[in-house]
Design a protein around this motif. Structure first.
Motif, PDB file in Angstrom:
ATOM      1  N   ASP A 129      48.160  39.324  43.797  1.00  0.00           N
ATOM      2  CA  ASP A 129      47.555  39.066  45.096  1.00  0.00           C
ATOM      3  C   ASP A 129      46.453  40.075  45.407  1.00  0.00           C
ATOM      4  OD1 ASP A 129      47.582  37.328  47.179  1.00  0.00           O
ATOM      5  OD2 ASP A 129      48.697  38.727  48.462  1.00  0.00           O
ATOM      6  N   GLU A 130      46.793  41.336  45.188  1.00  0.00           N
ATOM      7  CA  GLU A 130      45.828  42.395  45.491  1.00  0.00           C
ATOM      8  C   GLU A 130      44.611  42.279  44.584  1.00  0.00           C
ATOM      9  OE1 GLU A 130      45.873  45.200  47.653  1.00  0.00           O
ATOM     10  OE2 GLU A 130      47.168  43.779  48.669  1.00  0.00           O
ATOM     11  N   ARG A 169      42.263  47.006  43.383  1.00  0.00           N
ATOM     12  CA  ARG A 169      43.627  47.142  43.863  1.00  0.00           C
ATOM     13  C   ARG A 169      44.532  46.367  42.930  1.00  0.00           C
ATOM     14  NH1 ARG A 169      39.210  45.993  47.555  1.00  0.00           N
ATOM     15  NH2 ARG A 169      40.218  44.347  48.730  1.00  0.00           N
ATOM     16  N   ARG A 184      36.430  48.724  45.312  1.00  0.00           N
ATOM     17  CA  ARG A 184      37.555  49.449  44.762  1.00  0.00           C
ATOM     18  C   ARG A 184      38.591  48.436  44.300  1.00  0.00           C
ATOM     19  NH1 ARG A 184      41.472  53.427  48.063  1.00  0.00           N
ATOM     20  NH2 ARG A 184      42.326  51.420  48.662  1.00  0.00           N
ATOM     21  N   GLU A 225      43.490  39.659  43.180  1.00  0.00           N
ATOM     22  CA  GLU A 225      42.692  38.503  43.580  1.00  0.00           C
ATOM     23  C   GLU A 225      41.797  38.862  44.764  1.00  0.00           C
ATOM     24  OE1 GLU A 225      45.033  35.100  44.647  1.00  0.00           O
ATOM     25  OE2 GLU A 225      43.258  34.242  45.564  1.00  0.00           O
ATOM     26  N   ARG A 226      42.369  39.618  45.696  1.00  0.00           N
ATOM     27  CA  ARG A 226      41.569  40.041  46.849  1.00  0.00           C
ATOM     28  C   ARG A 226      40.375  40.880  46.421  1.00  0.00           C
ATOM     29  NH1 ARG A 226      43.598  40.910  51.972  1.00  0.00           N
ATOM     30  NH2 ARG A 226      43.216  43.133  51.823  1.00  0.00           N
ATOM     31  N   ARG A 266      42.654  31.572  40.123  1.00  0.00           N
ATOM     32  CA  ARG A 266      43.015  31.590  41.541  1.00  0.00           C
ATOM     33  C   ARG A 266      41.813  31.874  42.431  1.00  0.00           C
ATOM     34  NH1 ARG A 266      48.763  34.367  42.709  1.00  0.00           N
ATOM     35  NH2 ARG A 266      47.666  34.847  44.625  1.00  0.00           N
ATOM     36  N   CYS A 267      40.801  32.480  41.854  1.00  0.00           N
ATOM     37  CA  CYS A 267      39.594  32.752  42.645  1.00  0.00           C
ATOM     38  C   CYS A 267      38.608  31.593  42.574  1.00  0.00           C
ATOM     39  CB  CYS A 267      38.911  34.004  42.147  1.00  0.00           C
ATOM     40  SG  CYS A 267      39.861  35.464  42.449  1.00  0.00           S
ATOM     41  N   ASP A 268      39.013  30.428  42.100  1.00  0.00           N
ATOM     42  CA  ASP A 268      38.160  29.239  41.981  1.00  0.00           C
ATOM     43  C   ASP A 268      36.980  29.456  41.041  1.00  0.00           C
ATOM     44  OD1 ASP A 268      39.776  28.176  43.852  1.00  0.00           O
ATOM     45  OD2 ASP A 268      38.432  28.571  45.526  1.00  0.00           O
ATOM     46  N   LEU A 269      37.139  30.343  40.101  1.00  0.00           N
ATOM     47  CA  LEU A 269      36.049  30.568  39.157  1.00  0.00           C
ATOM     48  C   LEU A 269      36.457  30.015  37.801  1.00  0.00           C
ATOM     49  CD1 LEU A 269      35.254  34.230  40.103  1.00  0.00           C
ATOM     50  CD2 LEU A 269      33.901  32.247  40.661  1.00  0.00           C
ATOM     51  N   VAL A 322      33.117  39.214  44.280  1.00  0.00           N
ATOM     52  CA  VAL A 322      32.389  37.964  44.039  1.00  0.00           C
ATOM     53  C   VAL A 322      31.619  37.549  45.287  1.00  0.00           C
ATOM     54  CG1 VAL A 322      32.742  35.504  43.685  1.00  0.00           C
ATOM     55  CG2 VAL A 322      33.845  37.124  42.189  1.00  0.00           C
ATOM     56  N   GLN A 323      32.285  37.694  46.431  1.00  0.00           N
ATOM     57  CA  GLN A 323      31.608  37.279  47.655  1.00  0.00           C
ATOM     58  C   GLN A 323      30.390  38.150  47.937  1.00  0.00           C
ATOM     59  OE1 GLN A 323      34.025  35.787  50.500  1.00  0.00           O
ATOM     60  NE2 GLN A 323      32.567  35.784  52.143  1.00  0.00           N
ATOM     61  N   ARG A 376      37.822  38.666  44.842  1.00  0.00           N
ATOM     62  CA  ARG A 376      37.146  37.875  45.871  1.00  0.00           C
ATOM     63  C   ARG A 376      36.101  38.700  46.605  1.00  0.00           C
ATOM     64  NH1 ARG A 376      42.163  35.210  47.941  1.00  0.00           N
ATOM     65  NH2 ARG A 376      42.061  36.703  49.614  1.00  0.00           N
ATOM     66  N   THR A 377      36.461  39.939  46.919  1.00  0.00           N
ATOM     67  CA  THR A 377      35.512  40.800  47.627  1.00  0.00           C
ATOM     68  C   THR A 377      34.244  40.991  46.802  1.00  0.00           C
ATOM     69  OG1 THR A 377      37.449  41.956  48.406  1.00  0.00           O
ATOM     70  CG2 THR A 377      35.328  42.959  48.873  1.00  0.00           C
TER      71      THR A 377
END
Lengths: 444, 293
Positions: A84-85, A73, A71, A87-88, A206-209, A94-95, A91-92
């Motif tokens: 920030d949201e 955000r 989802r 990016e989170r 910011r996500c190192d991509l 991508v991980q 990250r979710t």
């Protein structure tokens, strides 16, 4: 078109090529409702026989080895509202995809649905230098295009040459190698708001991509959901997403128009939320479970239990009929479709040889949408699921994943854009060393 | 603006930035290999090195090992008490015992049989040797002696050679072994079998043979007493010598007043007479012609 942008796009091309050589690239669709990520592996094939077989990278041959979605955000109308949201969320996704693929990826191609995309048709003309058209001539003619003043707060993300005209022979897609004198080009320029775009690029950083390309979401969606005939003869793809509805028109396999309506499924949900006095989550659930667009007699008797706001079972119990829910949803859908119709009318869609309309995106799953869309848009509509891709999980084959799959198809066989051709030398401003080197290379 | 720490409902779970970076790092194959292989290896190495350095474990371990080894080596079952050299002459046996270089009593675990064998075989007088440690503590060396067959006189001195031309011993005088034939000249040691064959062919005049001389490292001269020489060709020397022997048997050729029988060209053998014989021949011829005696 400024130099900086050209270089930026060139850099992204280089990264994409590097990723394709390594064989792994990821695509990321940052939408208003969900962020989805696919990891693509390009499988090198063997060419030749026996001992002299060597691996060859065919771009078409890829398989999905990782898929994850979450989802989203901090995103509204396809644009980032909370870095920030967002990016989170990225990250979710991508991980998750990395975990499924058990492989790390660095390069990512991103679809961008916000930023109020705007289309411009521009033309350029030049004389072919020596007989046959070469890449340099195409670069020249593309550079000759008169770029409209689209404002300092916007950036071009696509510059697609859609049509070449050589000595008044029009309709060429690839004039390279043909003999002629006057070369003209029609180029489709897509611009988006600069701040939104830069926010997105910053978020990816910011996500190192590493960003290997930005694609307008309506373009990617159409690549996945329009079949070949529709792309060839003319069709519109309407991607009704969460926060925005993308419109793209294809003819002769080229996108000639794109636009976005800043309305989508979220607005339907918020209508239900306000009209029926339920929470947002409950409204979303009602929309997906009971939603519809065409009321019939049985819908009057089909009662839906409204969840209580206070959570009490005793005090506050309400029931509505399904037709009431439909009565709330339908005006908003009609509004969206009317906006879409306005965009289609403005684009000159009615002059295309075939005028198929394909509805896709998450909200295209509302039952009865096809009928309503046919009424409002006045043409035959169908709901288009994305094409099948090897390795794609079953859960990601629905209409809401059209953009993601379309991105994968775009990566596997991208159209040439302006930045795939060399800028003519006189446009190179201060890069004298590069010019000198090139002169040496060409003359020795 | 809303307060930064507003009572947010519930944030969706997401990996923290550190966790995300660690995951991505872990997915790097090189890093993974480093951690899975390199780190344990380094830890083991470091630990063992520290232990060894800390408590002087290395010296202790070495001492312990030496002690255990000595205990085994000095067992009476492994002791060599004697060296036996059967079937060879006494002075060669003495030579062999010295060359074996084994200090008695020795442990059979420490004596390398192969090394002893190679040391013994490096002696001139030994052709082959078999070295064996027997269970009763005897080192048995069975050596096959080289038998000298000729005496070779060369610039380097007088040597005894076996039938392959390999040096057996050096002597100060040819008279030490008057029973062996004499050969001389450079390169003669490479052709001892041929020389032996030639001497065999020369058995009718064996009492008169002084020796064989290798000339120009290519052919033989058979030297007899009274200064007589039989020059033999490079090839077919044996046939040529047999022809001379046939002449000797039939016509007593070598009894006559000759200096040289030159068989180098087998189609045209030549004789060289002594000066006295030549003048005698002249005289007889003149007498035959009937002129004044």
């Amino acid at each position: 078109m400024n130099r900086h942008l050209y270089d930026l796009q060139r850099a992204m091309r280089t990264r994409r090529d590097a990723a394709l050589r390594r064989g792994v690239i990821a695509v990321l669709d940052i939408g208003t409702t969900k962020v989805s990520c696919l990891v693509l592996q390009f499988v090198p094939e063997e060419e030749g026989e026996g001992a002299n077989a060597r691996p060859v990278l065919r771009q078409g041959a890829f398989r999905v080895i990782g898929a994850a979605n979450t989802r989203s955000r901090g995103i509204a109308f396809g644009e980032i509202t909370s870095m920030d949201e967002c990016e989170r969320a990225i990250r979710t996704a991508v991980q998750g995809a990395q975990k499924m693929a058990n492989l790390r990826f660095d390069h990512v191609v991103v679809a961008f649905s916000g930023g109020r995309p705007r289309s411009y048709g521009v033309t350029g003309e030049t004389e072919v230098e020596n007989g046959a058209v070469t890449e340099a001539d195409i670069g020249q003619v593309l550079a000759e295009c008169e770029i409209p003043d689209y404002g300092h707060d916007r950036d071009a993300i696509h510059a697609l040459p859609v049509n070449f005209c050589l000595d008044h022979r029009t309709g060429l897609t690839d004039p390279r190698g043909q003999i002629g004198r006057d070369l003209a080009v029609d180029m489709h320029l897509v611009t988006v708001a600069r701040t939104a775009l830069h926010n997105l690029m910053h978020c990816i950083r910011r996500c190192d991509l590493e960003l290997a390309g930005i694609v307008a979401a309506p373009y990617a969606t159409a690549l996945a959901s329009l079949i070949e005939d529709e792309q060839e003869l003319g069709a519109a793809c309407i991607d009704i997403g969460g926060g925005s509805t993308g419109v793209s028109i294809f003819v002769r396999r080229q996108m000639i128009y794109t636009d976005a309506v800043r309305m989508g499924g979220h607005h339907i949900t918020s209508d239900i939320c306000q009209g029926l006095q339920v929470s947002m989550q409950d409204a979303e659930r009602m929309k997906t479970k009971h939603g519809g667009l065409i009321a019939t007699g049985i819908d009057d008797r089909d009662m839906i239990e409204l969840p209580s706001i206070l959570g009490d079972w005793d005090h506050e119990r309400r029931q509505i009929s399904r037709s009431e829910l439909i009565g709330v949803m339908r005006p908003r859908v009609e509004e969206i479709l009317e906006e879409v119709r306005a965009r289609l009318d403005a684009s000159g869609f009615e002059y295309l040889p075939s005028q198929r309309i394909v509805l896709t995106g998450g909200s295209a799953q509302i039952p009865g949408l096809e009928t309503i869309a046919s009424h409002i848009l006045g043409r035959q509509c169908r709901v288009g699921k994305p094409l099948r891709v090897q390795g794609l999980p079953q859960s990601a084959t629905g209409t809401s994943f059209s953009t993601t799959v379309g991105l994968a198809m775009h990566v596997s066989c991208p159209h040439d854009e302006w930045w795939d051709f060399e800028m003519p030398q006189d446009r190179h401003g201060a890069r004298k060393v590069v010019r000198a080197l090139r002169w040496f290379k060409e003359n020795w | 603006m809303l307060p930064v720490r507003a009572a947010q409902p519930r944030r969706d779970p997401a990996p923290s930035r550190l966790r995300y970076r660690l995951t991505r790092l872990w997915l790097r194959p090189a890093f993974r290999r480093l951690v899975n292989l390199g780190v344990p290896l380094a830890a083991v190495l470091l630990a063992s090195w520290t232990l060894l350095a800390q408590f002087d474990l290395q010296a202790r371990a070495v001492a312990l090992y030496e002690k255990a080894r000595d205990a085994i080596v000095e067992q009476p079952q492994f002791t060599i008490t004697a060296i036996e050299v059967p079937d060879v002459s006494a002075d060669l046996a003495e030579q062999i015992k010295i060359a074996a270089f084994v200090n008695l009593p020795a442990s059979s675990l420490e004596v390398s049989v192969a090394a002893v064998r190679s040391r013994i075989e490096s002696l001139d007088a030994v052709e082959r040797a078999r070295v064996q440690i027997r269970s009763n503590g005897v080192l048995e060396i069975r050596a096959i002696e080289r038998m000298p067959v000729v005496v070779w006189r060369s610039e380097k001195g007088i040597q005894l050679l076996d039938q392959n031309g390999i040096r057996v011993a050096e002597v100060d005088s040819r008279l030490r072994r008057p029973d062996l034939p004499l050969i001389a000249g450079d390169g003669a040691d490479g052709h001892v079998p041929e020389a032996l064959l030639l001497l065999d062919d020369a058995h009718p005049v064996l009492g008169r043979v002084r020796g064989l001389v290798r000339v120009g490292e290519r052919r033989w001269d058979l030297v007899l007493d009274r200064g007589q020489t039989i020059r033999l060709p490079e090839t077919g020397a044996s046939e040529a010598l047999r022809r001379v022997m046939a002449l000797e048997a039939g016509e007593e050729l070598l009894e006559r007043d000759l200096v040289t029988v030159d068989m180098r060209d087998p189609r045209r053998p030549m004789l060289r007479l002594t000066e006295h014989a030549v003048s005698e021949l002249e005289r007889l011829r003149r007498m035959d012609m009937g002129e004044d005696a």
